[in-house]
Structures are given as C-alpha cells and as structure tokens.
Design an enzyme around this catalytic site. Sequence first.
Site, short mmCIF file in Angstrom:
data_model
loop_
_atom_site.label_atom_id
_atom_site.label_comp_id
_atom_site.label_asym_id
_atom_site.label_seq_id
_atom_site.Cartn_x
_atom_site.Cartn_y
_atom_site.Cartn_z
N CYS A 84 -16.44 -8.75 72.86
CA CYS A 84 -16.70 -8.66 71.42
C CYS A 84 -17.14 -7.25 71.05
O CYS A 84 -18.13 -6.75 71.62
CB CYS A 84 -17.79 -9.67 71.07
N HIS A 140 -8.54 -30.96 71.76
CA HIS A 140 -8.91 -29.97 72.78
C HIS A 140 -8.79 -28.53 72.29
O HIS A 140 -8.64 -27.62 73.09
CB HIS A 140 -8.07 -30.19 74.05
#
Length: 257
Positions: free
Chosen positions: A148, A119
């Site tokens: 970003c 995961h």
Amino acid sequence: MKPCTSELTTRLRTAENVVAFSGAGISSESGVPTFRGTDGIWSKFKPEELANFDAFMSNPELVWEWYRHRKEIISRVQPNAAHRALARMEQIYRRFAVITQNIDNLHQRAGSRTVHELHGNIERNYCTGCGKYYSNDFILAQERAPRCPSCNSLIRPDVVWFGELLPEDAWKASVAAAETAQVFFVIGTSAVVYPAASLPSIAKRSGAYVVEINIETTEFSMKADEVLLGKAGEVLPALISQSLSHTEHERAQRYGK
Ligand code: BJW
Ligand code: ZN
C-alpha cells in the site's frame, strides 16, 4: 446428456422461485481451471495451502504469483453457455438468484443481475493495514507482492480464504434464497467447502427440489433429488429447450421481464 425427468420438467414449468448455486466447474468450459475433481489442474498446490492468510503472510510472493496468474486467465476468458443459460433463466422466473463460490465475475458478465458472491471477487484488492481498495491495473503494474502506498502494508485480493468469515450480506441473502427456492440447482461444485456446501442441504430441508449438474458424482449426489451428469454448458441449455422454451414468452409477459 440423458433427458431430465418429467418431474423436473413439471417443476421447472410451474416454479416461480429458482436458485442456482455454482462452483468452479461452471467456469471450466470458459477455460478457468477448477480446484479439485478430475478436471482440476491445481495439482501442484492444494487450495488449502495457498488460500489462507498465514500462507499469504509467510510467502506473499508465492500467493501473489498464483493470484496474478489467475487474474490473467480470468481477464482473457468469456462467459460460456452455462452462464448464459442462467442469465436467461433470470428473465423467465419471477424470482431467480445465482449464489456463486466463484470469484471470476463470469455470471455478471453473462448478464445475471442477482448474484450473491460467497468467496469475494478477484477484481478487487485491499490493503491488509488500512483497508484501502486497489484496482487490478495497480496490482498488475507491480513486480513483487504489492504494498500500500499509504501505509506500506501488504495488499491482498478481496477473496475469502480458509478460516475467514464469508461476507455477511451475501451469506444471509444466500440462506434466504436457499430457504425459499422451489428448484435449487447445484452446478459444478465438489460441495466440500463449508459453509457454502451446506446450502444445498438447507434448500432440500426447506422443501426445494434439488438438482445437481456435474461431470462426476460428488459428496452431495446421494442427497440430490436428481443428478444430471454432464457438462454444465451442455446440460443447462438443453434443460431450457426441453422444459422452458414454450413457457418463456408467456412468463416474460406475465412478469414484464
Ligand atoms: C464440472 C465441469 C463442467 C468440472 N460442468 N461440472 C472441517 C469440517 C468442515 C469444515 C471445516 C473443517 N475444517 C475447516 C473447515 C472450514 C473450511 C472448510 O470448509 N474446509 C474444508 C475443505 C474441510 N471453510 C472455511 O474456512 C470457510 N470459512 C469458514 O468456515 O469460516 C468460519 C471459520 C472462521 C474461523 C475459523 C474457522 C472457521 C471459508 C472457505 C473459503 C474457501 N475459499 C476458496 C478460495 C476462494 C478464493 C479463490 O478462488 O482463490 O474458495 S477455496 C476454493 O474452494 C474456492 C472455491 O470457491 C471453493 C469450492 O470449490 P468448488 O467451486 O467446489 O470447486 P472444485 O474444484 O472443488 O470442484 C469443481 C467441480 O466442478 C468438480 O466437482 C468437477 O467434477 C466439476 N466440473 N467441469 C459441470 N464442465
Ligand atoms: Zn494501507
């Protein structure tokens, strides 16, 4: 903890290929909250409500608040006796793998080398637009949901949410490990999240002796060959001293570990 059966002792002494499949419960004695079960403390939100991409896109601040909080918990905790016991087993057996649903790095920090992370990992983060990776230091320095600097898209944790595919390499390696294990431990997982939860059944179908370690019974318990009720941090070290301590030196010599 009640002692394990002589069947398990014999199998542990003769096995060459052992696998441990872990869930959130193995880290609970380190202080990392589980998702479900009597010890689960994420009572305000169900993981299904936060751990999915649509929830993230519609409320990134909330999802990031949850992950920031968990990053902080995980950065402060230490591996416990259960993680250390598995790292020790890797030294004893010719083939030994940890398959984990956890994202907390505690198996690696305890010394385990072969760890298949199903995961993802909370240490990593990537941009949903351009895929560039960002460190936790970068994320924790931002006050709001991080974006970003290259393309201004949202950055997300590198974990697997509901409806997302598991990393292909980790999944293939985990299935192969389950298919070849002689003893397969299922430790501290409610075994309700698929496809990870299918691994104990794959191991059983392939001939492994499947041993569950949990503080309570789960949906898998009826199918297990043996259920050891108790805390992983107590049961696993006891198993090593009951079943393995005298074979440890001999095996270490044999496998040169
Ligand atoms: C102790 C202890 C101590 C405490 N000692 N023990 C209907 C049927 C079947 C499947 C599905 C379905 N509908 C949807 C699905 C698929 C879905 C799924 O399984 N849903 C179910 C909930 C029904 N699965 C997925 O979506 C997966 N992807 C997938 O299937 O891809 C194919 C696909 C693609 C496109 C569309 C549809 C399908 C992805 C699943 C991703 C799960 N992600 C999370 C979050 C990860 C990131 C993060 O951490 O933030 O993974 S959710 C959460 O649950 C996390 C865990 O790894 C996972 C499992 O939880 P775990 O580890 O078992 O923890 P708990 O808390 O549940 O249990 C702790 C246990 O420890 C308890 O039993 C305690 O008793 C015990 N314990 N202290 C020993 N000291
Ligand atoms: Zn980007």
